[in-house]
Design a protein around this motif. Structure first.
Motif, PDB file in Angstrom:
ATOM      1  N   VAL A 125       6.041  41.569  17.887  1.00  0.00           N
ATOM      2  CA  VAL A 125       6.622  42.758  18.518  1.00  0.00           C
ATOM      3  C   VAL A 125       7.543  43.482  17.534  1.00  0.00           C
ATOM      4  O   VAL A 125       7.491  44.715  17.403  1.00  0.00           O
ATOM      5  CB  VAL A 125       7.359  42.365  19.819  1.00  0.00           C
ATOM      6  CG1 VAL A 125       8.172  43.520  20.361  1.00  0.00           C
ATOM      7  CG2 VAL A 125       6.366  41.871  20.854  1.00  0.00           C
ATOM      8  N   ALA A 178       7.122  47.294  15.837  1.00  0.00           N
ATOM      9  CA  ALA A 178       8.192  48.292  15.902  1.00  0.00           C
ATOM     10  C   ALA A 178       8.532  48.794  14.501  1.00  0.00           C
ATOM     11  O   ALA A 178       8.658  50.000  14.274  1.00  0.00           O
ATOM     12  CB  ALA A 178       9.426  47.701  16.579  1.00  0.00           C
ATOM     13  N   PRO A 200       5.086  48.231  20.434  1.00  0.00           N
ATOM     14  CA  PRO A 200       5.620  46.979  20.978  1.00  0.00           C
ATOM     15  C   PRO A 200       5.550  46.897  22.504  1.00  0.00           C
ATOM     16  O   PRO A 200       5.297  45.827  23.053  1.00  0.00           O
ATOM     17  CB  PRO A 200       7.078  46.966  20.512  1.00  0.00           C
ATOM     18  CG  PRO A 200       7.129  47.884  19.362  1.00  0.00           C
ATOM     19  CD  PRO A 200       6.086  48.915  19.601  1.00  0.00           C
TER      20      PRO A 200
END
Length: 123
Positions: free
Chosen positions: A31, A35, A55
């Motif tokens: 995640v 990002a 994400p």
């Protein structure tokens, strides 16, 4: 004072292994990597959209298919394919940022932990 605590009726505590912790860390890194990729590789205003959107999409997919309390129960092989798709996306994101070594290392750790977890779940 005894060091062993007596089990409490009605409370079921899951047993965590090192593999569970590694898989949680892999998800957090995936995640965070998406990002970073979204904010670093796209121009304004797309960097904000992709940096937040990628994400969020991965977390929603994880909640739908991969979480311990998944919304949609699917066949283990489809579950593995969804997980692999996420890992491939993160690896490609690292490669597109010019960090092939980090992408390859992530892919190796993610796939090995996924295979070991899958073997444990099937047995």
């Amino acid at each position: 004072m005894p060091s062993d605590s007596a089990p409490v009726p009605g409370v079921d505590r899951p047993a965590f292994s090192v593999l569970d912790i590694v898989r949680a860390v892999v998800l957090v890194v995936a995640v965070a990597s998406l990002a970073l990729w979204g904010f670093a590789r796209w121009d304004l205003p797309w960097n904000i959209i992709v940096g937040i959107g990628a994400p969020v999409i991965v977390v929603v997919i994880w909640a739908l298919f991969l979480s311990p309390r998944a919304v949609l129960r699917v066949h283990p092989f489809l579950r593995a394919a969804v997980e692999l798709l996420i890992y491939v996306g993160v690896t490609i994101a690292w490669w597109s940022m010019g960090q092939a070594l980090i992408g390859t290392a992530f892919a190796l750790v993610a796939v090995v932990s996924g295979v070991l977890s899958g073997r444990r779940a099937l047995s």
